[in-house]
Design an enzyme around this catalytic site. Structure first.
Site, PDB file in Angstrom:
ATOM      1  N   LEU A  38     -11.427  11.241 -51.565  1.00 54.31           N
ATOM      2  CA  LEU A  38     -11.879  12.007 -52.728  1.00 54.31           C
ATOM      3  C   LEU A  38     -12.308  11.057 -53.848  1.00 54.31           C
ATOM      4  O   LEU A  38     -12.070   9.857 -53.779  1.00 54.31           O
ATOM      5  CB  LEU A  38     -10.743  12.927 -53.201  1.00 54.31           C
ATOM      6  CG  LEU A  38     -10.357  14.034 -52.207  1.00 54.31           C
ATOM      7  CD1 LEU A  38      -9.021  14.657 -52.583  1.00 54.31           C
ATOM      8  CD2 LEU A  38     -11.450  15.109 -52.161  1.00 54.31           C
ATOM      9  N   GLY A 176     -34.000  -3.416 -63.992  1.00 58.84           N
ATOM     10  CA  GLY A 176     -33.481  -2.373 -64.881  1.00 58.84           C
ATOM     11  C   GLY A 176     -32.330  -2.881 -65.728  1.00 58.84           C
ATOM     12  O   GLY A 176     -31.293  -3.262 -65.195  1.00 58.84           O
ATOM     13  N   ILE A 180     -25.837   0.001 -65.242  1.00 57.89           N
ATOM     14  CA  ILE A 180     -25.469  -0.612 -63.966  1.00 57.89           C
ATOM     15  C   ILE A 180     -25.963  -2.049 -63.903  1.00 57.89           C
ATOM     16  O   ILE A 180     -25.220  -2.969 -63.537  1.00 57.89           O
ATOM     17  CB  ILE A 180     -26.035   0.212 -62.786  1.00 57.89           C
ATOM     18  CG1 ILE A 180     -25.306   1.559 -62.697  1.00 57.89           C
ATOM     19  CG2 ILE A 180     -25.922  -0.566 -61.471  1.00 57.89           C
ATOM     20  CD1 ILE A 180     -25.806   2.480 -61.599  1.00 57.89           C
ATOM     21  N   HIS A 441      -2.060  -3.157 -88.604  1.00 63.87           N
ATOM     22  CA  HIS A 441      -2.560  -4.520 -88.709  1.00 63.87           C
ATOM     23  C   HIS A 441      -1.685  -5.434 -87.868  1.00 63.87           C
ATOM     24  O   HIS A 441      -0.462  -5.330 -87.938  1.00 63.87           O
ATOM     25  CB  HIS A 441      -2.531  -4.967 -90.172  1.00 63.87           C
ATOM     26  CG  HIS A 441      -2.952  -6.389 -90.357  1.00 63.87           C
ATOM     27  ND1 HIS A 441      -4.269  -6.779 -90.231  1.00 63.87           N
ATOM     28  CD2 HIS A 441      -2.237  -7.503 -90.638  1.00 63.87           C
ATOM     29  CE1 HIS A 441      -4.339  -8.093 -90.440  1.00 63.87           C
ATOM     30  NE2 HIS A 441      -3.121  -8.557 -90.682  1.00 63.87           N
TER      31      HIS A 441
HETATM   32  P1  NAI Z   1     -30.288   3.566 -66.569  1.00 65.07           P
HETATM   33  O1  NAI Z   1     -31.085   4.787 -66.758  1.00 65.07           O
HETATM   34  O2  NAI Z   1     -29.111   3.294 -67.465  1.00 65.07           O
HETATM   35  O3  NAI Z   1     -31.249   2.284 -66.692  1.00 65.07           O
HETATM   36  C1  NAI Z   1     -32.371   2.084 -65.848  1.00 65.07           C
HETATM   37  C2  NAI Z   1     -33.274   1.037 -66.462  1.00 65.07           C
HETATM   38  O4  NAI Z   1     -34.282   0.697 -65.511  1.00 65.07           O
HETATM   39  C3  NAI Z   1     -33.976   1.518 -67.703  1.00 65.07           C
HETATM   40  O5  NAI Z   1     -33.777   0.567 -68.726  1.00 65.07           O
HETATM   41  C4  NAI Z   1     -35.447   1.601 -67.270  1.00 65.07           C
HETATM   42  O6  NAI Z   1     -36.332   1.356 -68.323  1.00 65.07           O
HETATM   43  C5  NAI Z   1     -35.504   0.507 -66.192  1.00 65.07           C
HETATM   44  N1  NAI Z   1     -36.638   0.643 -65.253  1.00 65.07           N
HETATM   45  C6  NAI Z   1     -37.072   1.782 -64.658  1.00 65.07           C
HETATM   46  N2  NAI Z   1     -38.138   1.507 -63.871  1.00 65.07           N
HETATM   47  C7  NAI Z   1     -38.364   0.157 -63.942  1.00 65.07           C
HETATM   48  C8  NAI Z   1     -39.331  -0.736 -63.353  1.00 65.07           C
HETATM   49  N3  NAI Z   1     -40.281  -0.321 -62.519  1.00 65.07           N
HETATM   50  N4  NAI Z   1     -39.270  -2.045 -63.650  1.00 65.07           N
HETATM   51  C9  NAI Z   1     -38.310  -2.497 -64.495  1.00 65.07           C
HETATM   52  N5  NAI Z   1     -37.388  -1.702 -65.078  1.00 65.07           N
HETATM   53  C10 NAI Z   1     -37.411  -0.387 -64.804  1.00 65.07           C
HETATM   54  O7  NAI Z   1     -29.850   3.571 -65.035  1.00 65.07           O
HETATM   55  P2  NAI Z   1     -28.733   2.794 -64.225  1.00 65.07           P
HETATM   56  O8  NAI Z   1     -28.274   1.577 -64.930  1.00 65.07           O
HETATM   57  O9  NAI Z   1     -29.284   2.674 -62.851  1.00 65.07           O
HETATM   58  O10 NAI Z   1     -27.520   3.824 -64.223  1.00 65.07           O
HETATM   59  C11 NAI Z   1     -27.650   5.091 -63.612  1.00 65.07           C
HETATM   60  C12 NAI Z   1     -26.758   6.109 -64.257  1.00 65.07           C
HETATM   61  O11 NAI Z   1     -25.393   5.797 -64.026  1.00 65.07           O
HETATM   62  C13 NAI Z   1     -26.959   6.141 -65.754  1.00 65.07           C
HETATM   63  O12 NAI Z   1     -27.125   7.478 -66.152  1.00 65.07           O
HETATM   64  C14 NAI Z   1     -25.704   5.571 -66.310  1.00 65.07           C
HETATM   65  O13 NAI Z   1     -25.344   6.168 -67.547  1.00 65.07           O
HETATM   66  C15 NAI Z   1     -24.669   5.852 -65.238  1.00 65.07           C
HETATM   67  N6  NAI Z   1     -23.665   4.807 -65.251  1.00 65.07           N
HETATM   68  C16 NAI Z   1     -22.770   4.768 -66.279  1.00 65.07           C
HETATM   69  C17 NAI Z   1     -21.849   3.765 -66.372  1.00 65.07           C
HETATM   70  C18 NAI Z   1     -20.935   3.740 -67.535  1.00 65.07           C
HETATM   71  O14 NAI Z   1     -20.801   4.732 -68.227  1.00 65.07           O
HETATM   72  N7  NAI Z   1     -20.294   2.590 -67.842  1.00 65.07           N
HETATM   73  C19 NAI Z   1     -21.752   2.707 -65.367  1.00 65.07           C
HETATM   74  C20 NAI Z   1     -22.770   2.818 -64.359  1.00 65.07           C
HETATM   75  C21 NAI Z   1     -23.659   3.841 -64.319  1.00 65.07           C
END
Ligand code: NAI
Length: 462
Positions: A38, A176, A180, A441
């Site tokens: 899960l 990107g 991640i 503090h």
């Molecule tokens: P993301 O949406 O955060 O970032 C993707 C990035 O890739 C963007 O900056 C975009 O401009 C870039 N990109 C897109 N096409 C491209 C290209 N052809 N060439 C170069 N750059 C390009 O997506 P990510 O990091 O894959 O995460 C996916 C989801 O998982 C997100 O919604 C994120 O919030 C969530 N996540 C959250 C975490 C956390 O809260 N700590 C940890 C990991 C993931």
């Protein structure tokens, strides 16, 4: 065939929380999950294993950077990558087993297998069809790749493959600069890889407060990550031993490429709804593949609800959890609600980055009159004592009413600090309310209070 008040499809943070809460509310609940364990993406191949690797490599970074300064001699330890992966897997196993225990404790039935909905009121798992008065779809998301890029999870990987690389790469290209890309990029940079992040936009972490994003990029660059911004990746050519990434700079269309041992594709995620039978049921979908829901998480088909990454909104585990609790309340005939104005976001790098509410850019765009209270961690004694004085707290408040509109933190413990602001925002607090609250503090959270003071007469230690 068994009969339930509610069948939740998907055992990730949205689904399992929904199932447990519905059981707490007195419903007879089952949860369908096809993985061996899960917890969904988050626990198995997302939030949790990545935090284990971030933790281990953070300590390694500390040894390199700060141990000698504190009189801790003896040099850096060697890295046993295989053992580090075992540690990560132990952390995952502990958490997924924990959910299984919670299911037993709350009498939630785990239907093992992949579910589909042959008709409203029925859920098929394997060869069995079960009856359900209500169905919640919580099937999450999957990595979305790019045209011209084939993921093999060996050389060209998503976040899933990045957690189990056979060896630490010498060179890595991350496509990107989102959450991640930067979390996993940090992990491998700290393990010694030369990491280059190629990002389509002109700034990292789209949607983040601009000032924080700039500071974050500067700090990560100091840690050794390289950035190519404004670059659209065209193709990735993989061989057995590595891959070549080719991009075009958007400003002048010039092409460049880089070879790397491993390429991490981190260009976002898309809803995962394949195999559920939604098209045949006539469930209305949105253009980006999400399930359309109303304010009660209901789809257009009676008795079928959807939550989490499969519906619009930020793809965050805690957003899915909140929706899971809320939809359980709705189904139990109570009032379920999620306040989408107060959903924190955290990036678990060192330093951490956290935000809630509006960014300064959003407030400008909305034409709101606002004030900014900023406080650097350089003025925080605790942060200085642990060599983590980079970064700041930025609090945004309404110019007239002083009501808190947003907060953006880059610095130690940011992911925990943000929550006092979340609570304050839930209660409609003003910056002065925070400023008048005694903070112990020496703690990092004093920086939040100082930022609140900076919205008034001024911070004390800056
Ligand atoms: P993301 O949406 O955060 O970032 C993707 C990035 O890739 C963007 O900056 C975009 O401009 C870039 N990109 C897109 N096409 C491209 C290209 N052809 N060439 C170069 N750059 C390009 O997506 P990510 O990091 O894959 O995460 C996916 C989801 O998982 C997100 O919604 C994120 O919030 C969530 N996540 C959250 C975490 C956390 O809260 N700590 C940890 C990991 C993931």
């Amino acid at each position: 065939m068994a009969s339930f008040d509610l069948i939740v499809i998907g055992g990730g943070p949205g689904g399992y929380v929904c199932a447990i809460h519905a059981a707490q509310l007195g419903l007879n609940v089952a949860c369908v999950e096809g993985r061996e364990t899960l917890g969904g993406t988050c626990l198995n191949v997302g939030c949790i294993p990545s935090k284990a690797l971030l933790n281990a490599t953070h300590h390694l970074h500390e040894v390199h950077e700060n141990f000698e300064k504190m009189g801790l001699m003896g040099g850096a330890p060697t890295v046993d990558w295989s053992k580090m992966k075992d540690y990560k897997q132990d952390v995952v196993n502990g958490n997924t087993k924990g959910i299984e225990f919670l299911f037993k404790k709350n009498k939630v039935t785990w239907l093992k297998g992949w579910g589909s909905i042959p008709e409203p009121g029925k859920v098929k798992v394997g060869d069995e069809v079960h009856e359900a008065k209500n169905i919640v779809i919580a099937t999450g998301s999957e990595a979305s790749s790019l045209p011209g890029v084939t993921v093999d999870e060996k050389v060209v990987v998503t976040s899933t493959g990045a957690l189990t690389l056979p060896a630490i790469p010498k060179t890595m290209v991350v496509i990107g600069a989102g959450v991640i890309g930067l979390e996993m990029g940090s992990v491998y940079a700290r393990l010694g890889a030369q990491v280059t992040v190629v990002e389509y936009l002109e700034a990292i972490t789209p949607g983040m407060d601009g000032e924080v994003a700039k500071s974050f990029q500067r700090i990560l660059s100091k840690q050794g990550l390289k950035f190519v911004l404004g670059a659209a990746v065209q193709k990735v050519e993989a061989s057995e031993t590595g891959a070549k990434v080719t991009w075009k700079l958007r400003k002048n269309d010039s092409e460049a490429s880089l070879d790397a041992d491993v390429v991490l594709v981190a260009t976002g995620r898309k809803p995962f709804t394949a195999g559920l039978g939604l098209e045949a049921l006539g469930v209305e979908m949105l253009p980006r593949g999400q399930i359309k829901i109303d304010s009660h998480f209901a789809t257009n088909i009676k008795g079928i609800y959807a939550i989490g990454d499969a519906v619009p909104g930020p793809m965050l585990a805690h957003k899915a959890e909140d929706e899971g609790m809320a939809v359980a309340e709705v189904i139990a005939g109570k009032h379920g609600h999620v306040n989408y104005e107060v959903i924190p976001g955290v990036i678990y790098t060192t330093p951490e980055v956290a935000s809630v509410g509006k960014t300064e850019e959003q407030l400008k765009e909305e034409g709101r009159a606002y004030k900014v209270g900023k406080f650097p961690f350089m003025g925080n004694a605790r942060a200085k004592a642990v060599f983590q004085a980079e970064g700041f707290v930025k609090l945004l408040a309404d110019k007239e009413t002083d009501r808190i509109l947003g907060c953006h933190i880059i610095g130690p413990g940011a992911g925990d600090l943000i929550h006092e602001v979340c609570v304050a925002m839930e209660f409609g607090a003003s910056a002065q309310d925070l400023a008048l609250t005694c903070h112990a503090h020496p703690t990092y959270s004093e920086a939040v209070r100082e930022a609140a003071l900076a919205c008034g007469l001024g911070a004390i230690h800056a």
